[in-house]
Design a protein around this motif. Structure first.
Motif, PDB file in Angstrom:
ATOM      1  N   ARG A   1      38.129  26.676  31.403  1.00  0.00           N
ATOM      2  CA  ARG A   1      37.343  26.906  32.626  1.00  0.00           C
ATOM      3  C   ARG A   1      35.833  26.985  32.387  1.00  0.00           C
ATOM      4  NH1 ARG A   1      40.626  31.113  36.546  1.00  0.00           N
ATOM      5  NH2 ARG A   1      42.714  30.256  36.212  1.00  0.00           N
ATOM      6  N   ILE A   2      35.422  27.104  31.151  1.00  0.00           N
ATOM      7  CA  ILE A   2      33.984  27.138  30.860  1.00  0.00           C
ATOM      8  C   ILE A   2      33.403  25.751  31.093  1.00  0.00           C
ATOM      9  CG2 ILE A   2      32.219  27.515  29.099  1.00  0.00           C
ATOM     10  CD1 ILE A   2      34.262  29.443  27.739  1.00  0.00           C
ATOM     11  N   GLU A   3      32.468  25.658  32.003  1.00  0.00           N
ATOM     12  CA  GLU A   3      31.829  24.382  32.349  1.00  0.00           C
ATOM     13  C   GLU A   3      30.318  24.598  32.456  1.00  0.00           C
ATOM     14  OE1 GLU A   3      33.232  21.576  32.399  1.00  0.00           O
ATOM     15  OE2 GLU A   3      35.362  22.097  32.463  1.00  0.00           O
ATOM     16  N   PRO A   4      29.512  23.558  32.264  1.00  0.00           N
ATOM     17  CA  PRO A   4      28.051  23.713  32.331  1.00  0.00           C
ATOM     18  C   PRO A   4      27.556  24.363  33.617  1.00  0.00           C
ATOM     19  CG  PRO A   4      28.597  21.573  31.421  1.00  0.00           C
ATOM     20  CD  PRO A   4      29.896  22.182  31.879  1.00  0.00           C
ATOM     21  N   GLU A   5      28.144  23.999  34.749  1.00  0.00           N
ATOM     22  CA  GLU A   5      27.703  24.554  36.029  1.00  0.00           C
ATOM     23  C   GLU A   5      27.937  26.062  36.082  1.00  0.00           C
ATOM     24  OE1 GLU A   5      26.017  24.355  39.894  1.00  0.00           O
ATOM     25  OE2 GLU A   5      26.153  22.813  38.331  1.00  0.00           O
ATOM     26  N   ARG A   6      29.085  26.500  35.572  1.00  0.00           N
ATOM     27  CA  ARG A   6      29.395  27.929  35.555  1.00  0.00           C
ATOM     28  C   ARG A   6      28.469  28.669  34.595  1.00  0.00           C
ATOM     29  NH1 ARG A   6      30.772  32.597  37.996  1.00  0.00           N
ATOM     30  NH2 ARG A   6      31.815  34.004  36.548  1.00  0.00           N
ATOM     31  N   VAL A   7      28.214  28.102  33.436  1.00  0.00           N
ATOM     32  CA  VAL A   7      27.300  28.723  32.480  1.00  0.00           C
ATOM     33  C   VAL A   7      25.913  28.878  33.102  1.00  0.00           C
ATOM     34  CG1 VAL A   7      26.122  28.437  30.259  1.00  0.00           C
ATOM     35  CG2 VAL A   7      28.570  27.940  30.453  1.00  0.00           C
ATOM     36  N   TYR A   8      25.436  27.830  33.752  1.00  0.00           N
ATOM     37  CA  TYR A   8      24.134  27.883  34.427  1.00  0.00           C
ATOM     38  C   TYR A   8      24.122  28.967  35.508  1.00  0.00           C
ATOM     39  CZ  TYR A   8      20.722  26.697  38.022  1.00  0.00           C
ATOM     40  OH  TYR A   8      19.727  26.766  38.980  1.00  0.00           O
ATOM     41  N   ASP A   9      25.175  29.012  36.328  1.00  0.00           N
ATOM     42  CA  ASP A   9      25.238  29.994  37.414  1.00  0.00           C
ATOM     43  C   ASP A   9      25.177  31.426  36.882  1.00  0.00           C
ATOM     44  OD1 ASP A   9      25.370  28.093  39.412  1.00  0.00           O
ATOM     45  OD2 ASP A   9      27.564  28.123  39.536  1.00  0.00           O
ATOM     46  N   VAL A  10      25.892  31.694  35.788  1.00  0.00           N
ATOM     47  CA  VAL A  10      25.913  33.044  35.232  1.00  0.00           C
ATOM     48  C   VAL A  10      24.550  33.402  34.633  1.00  0.00           C
ATOM     49  CG1 VAL A  10      26.980  34.545  33.507  1.00  0.00           C
ATOM     50  CG2 VAL A  10      28.401  33.039  34.888  1.00  0.00           C
ATOM     51  N   ILE A  11      23.920  32.454  33.956  1.00  0.00           N
ATOM     52  CA  ILE A  11      22.563  32.692  33.441  1.00  0.00           C
ATOM     53  C   ILE A  11      21.620  33.030  34.595  1.00  0.00           C
ATOM     54  CG2 ILE A  11      20.565  31.598  32.341  1.00  0.00           C
ATOM     55  CD1 ILE A  11      22.582  29.889  30.732  1.00  0.00           C
ATOM     56  N   LYS A  12      21.729  32.282  35.673  1.00  0.00           N
ATOM     57  CA  LYS A  12      20.842  32.507  36.821  1.00  0.00           C
ATOM     58  C   LYS A  12      21.108  33.866  37.470  1.00  0.00           C
ATOM     59  CE  LYS A  12      18.808  30.093  40.735  1.00  0.00           C
ATOM     60  NZ  LYS A  12      18.764  28.817  41.492  1.00  0.00           N
ATOM     61  N   MET A  13      22.392  34.257  37.573  1.00  0.00           N
ATOM     62  CA  MET A  13      22.713  35.571  38.132  1.00  0.00           C
ATOM     63  C   MET A  13      22.154  36.677  37.249  1.00  0.00           C
ATOM     64  SD  MET A  13      26.528  35.443  39.823  1.00  0.00           S
ATOM     65  CE  MET A  13      27.336  34.303  38.711  1.00  0.00           C
ATOM     66  N   ALA A  14      22.255  36.500  35.932  1.00  0.00           N
ATOM     67  CA  ALA A  14      21.702  37.494  35.010  1.00  0.00           C
ATOM     68  C   ALA A  14      20.193  37.620  35.202  1.00  0.00           C
ATOM     69  CB  ALA A  14      22.022  37.100  33.571  1.00  0.00           C
ATOM     70  N   HIS A  15      19.523  36.484  35.308  1.00  0.00           N
ATOM     71  CA  HIS A  15      18.074  36.472  35.495  1.00  0.00           C
ATOM     72  C   HIS A  15      17.679  37.166  36.805  1.00  0.00           C
ATOM     73  CE1 HIS A  15      13.948  34.956  35.431  1.00  0.00           C
ATOM     74  NE2 HIS A  15      14.128  34.597  36.685  1.00  0.00           N
ATOM     75  N   GLN A  16      18.366  36.828  37.886  1.00  0.00           N
ATOM     76  CA  GLN A  16      18.041  37.402  39.190  1.00  0.00           C
ATOM     77  C   GLN A  16      18.319  38.903  39.224  1.00  0.00           C
ATOM     78  OE1 GLN A  16      20.434  34.873  41.696  1.00  0.00           O
ATOM     79  NE2 GLN A  16      18.739  33.449  42.096  1.00  0.00           N
ATOM     80  N   THR A  17      19.450  39.310  38.656  1.00  0.00           N
ATOM     81  CA  THR A  17      19.821  40.729  38.686  1.00  0.00           C
ATOM     82  C   THR A  17      18.818  41.582  37.927  1.00  0.00           C
ATOM     83  OG1 THR A  17      22.167  40.173  38.862  1.00  0.00           O
ATOM     84  CG2 THR A  17      21.626  42.395  38.105  1.00  0.00           C
ATOM     85  N   LEU A  18      18.456  41.158  36.730  1.00  0.00           N
ATOM     86  CA  LEU A  18      17.496  41.942  35.945  1.00  0.00           C
ATOM     87  C   LEU A  18      16.096  41.884  36.549  1.00  0.00           C
ATOM     88  CD1 LEU A  18      18.510  41.350  32.218  1.00  0.00           C
ATOM     89  CD2 LEU A  18      19.258  43.094  33.821  1.00  0.00           C
ATOM     90  N   SER A  19      15.710  40.728  37.075  1.00  0.00           N
ATOM     91  CA  SER A  19      14.398  40.611  37.708  1.00  0.00           C
ATOM     92  C   SER A  19      14.284  41.552  38.896  1.00  0.00           C
ATOM     93  CB  SER A  19      14.138  39.168  38.147  1.00  0.00           C
ATOM     94  OG  SER A  19      14.084  38.297  37.034  1.00  0.00           O
ATOM     95  N   GLN A  20      15.339  41.618  39.716  1.00  0.00           N
ATOM     96  CA  GLN A  20      15.332  42.482  40.897  1.00  0.00           C
ATOM     97  C   GLN A  20      15.308  43.955  40.520  1.00  0.00           C
ATOM     98  OE1 GLN A  20      18.774  41.121  43.052  1.00  0.00           O
ATOM     99  NE2 GLN A  20      17.791  39.212  43.688  1.00  0.00           N
TER     100      GLN A  20
END
Length: 335
Positions: free
Chosen positions: A180-199
């Motif tokens: 189930r690990i796919e580039p789109e999912r990896v990107y989405d999780v990185i982006k969620m991590a970035h947004q969560t910590l930034s907020q």
């Protein structure tokens, strides 16, 4: 009336330690000074836990129409009593009624959050076997929350004082996780991590991504090119958008580096890759935060502990930390 956040606390599996750690946490003044707690569960079970503990805590029975913003007198908290458990339900045993009740507590909390009646949800642990016996075939809290809030893109983040980890996959077998690990999912999780910590106030958060194979594949020496196929494209896409992310990096040294302070958060590929390091740091320190939901949700990072349930021995430190995180992340209530 005041602007303290209203935190909905779900009781979890009533046969486990949930009632006890809730009572222990709310009996101290700390949480009641910072928030208005609303326990969603069975009042008689909470009172039973209170009596086992000898705690000084009173519950004010409420319903969905109650205005929870009204602060109560000392040592009193609201309880939305769903009255779903038998009075003679034993502690420490898997029970279908407890699994069904745990689902209903969470469902009610989501309804209250969607209606703006509460500002965040903090969940006590449920038991997956009991949940399934009760007719609710979910892997856990996270998947229930995602379905009932119609959320497609979400992730589990574990937070402790020294380490934060966010997961690409969680409650599935290792072979299925790799599939189930796919580039789109990896990107989405990185982006969620970035947004969560930034907020939360972290400027330009430093994100590290684990490899799948030992030594992150070591340029094809281990595995079958999973890093090149599944991970690297997601990392590169995030980098192209200005996100401060590195990887894939070898997991055997990455968590040490993150604890040392080199990174603000680690992206783990599968359940045990991320959970193991957090739990080595201490079961009472970790908090589970579901990222990507329209609702703030935090949870203890331990199970129902049936072996000690009902004995007054449960440690409330993880519940206290989960409540602190819920208060910190909850939007400010304006009266």
């Amino acid at each position: 009336m005041n602007n303290k956040p209203i935190i909905g606390i779900t009781m979890g599996d009533g046969a486990g330690v949930g009632p006890e750690i809730i009572v222990k946490s709310l009996a101290s003044e700390e949480i009641r000074q910072q928030a208005i707690p609303l326990v969603i569960g069975d009042q008689k079970r909470l009172e039973q836990a209170r009596d086992i503990l000898g705690a000084d805590l009173t519950f004010r029975t409420a319903d969905k129409e109650t205005s929870f913003a009204q602060e109560l007198e000392d040592n009193t908290v609201y309880c939305l009593d769903l009255n779903l458990l038998s009075e003679d339900l034993p502690f420490g045993e898997v029970a279908a009624e407890a699994g069904h009740a745990a689902f209903e507590y969470l469902k009610t909390a989501i309804e209250l959050a969607n209606a703006g009646k509460i500002d965040a949800i903090c969940t006590a642990p449920l038991n997956k076997e009991a949940l399934h016996k009760g007719g609710h075939l979910y892997p856990g809290h996270t998947e229930i929350l995602a379905e009932l809030t119609d959320t497609q893109n979400f992730s589990m983040m574990l937070s402790s004082p020294k380490l934060k980890v966010i997961h690409v996959t969680t409650h599935i077998g290792l072979k299925d996780a790799i599939d189930r690990i796919e580039p789109e999912r990896v990107y989405d999780v990185i982006k969620m991590a970035h947004q969560t910590l930034s907020q939360s106030g972290v400027k330009d958060p430093k994100i590290a991504v684990c490899g799948i194979n030992p030594h992150a594949g070591e340029n094809g020496l281990f595995g079958y090119g999973e890093e090149e196929e599944k991970v690297i494209p997601g990392v590169e896409r995030a980098q192209s958008e200005g996100i401060n992310v590195q990887g894939p990096l070898p997991a055997d040294t990455l968590f040490f580096r993150a604890v040392r302070g080199d990174f603000d958060i680690v992206v783990a590929m599968y359940h045990d890759q991320g959970h193991g390091p957090i739990k080595v740091l201490g079961l009472d320190a970790g908090v589970n935060i579901t990222v990507g939901l329209p609702i703030i949700r935090t949870s203890v990072d331990h199970g129902t502990a049936f072996d000690i349930a009902g004995k007054g021995a449960a440690d409330e430190k993880s519940m206290l930390e989960a409540l602190r995180q819920a208060i910190e992340l909850a939007p400010q209530r304006i009266q």
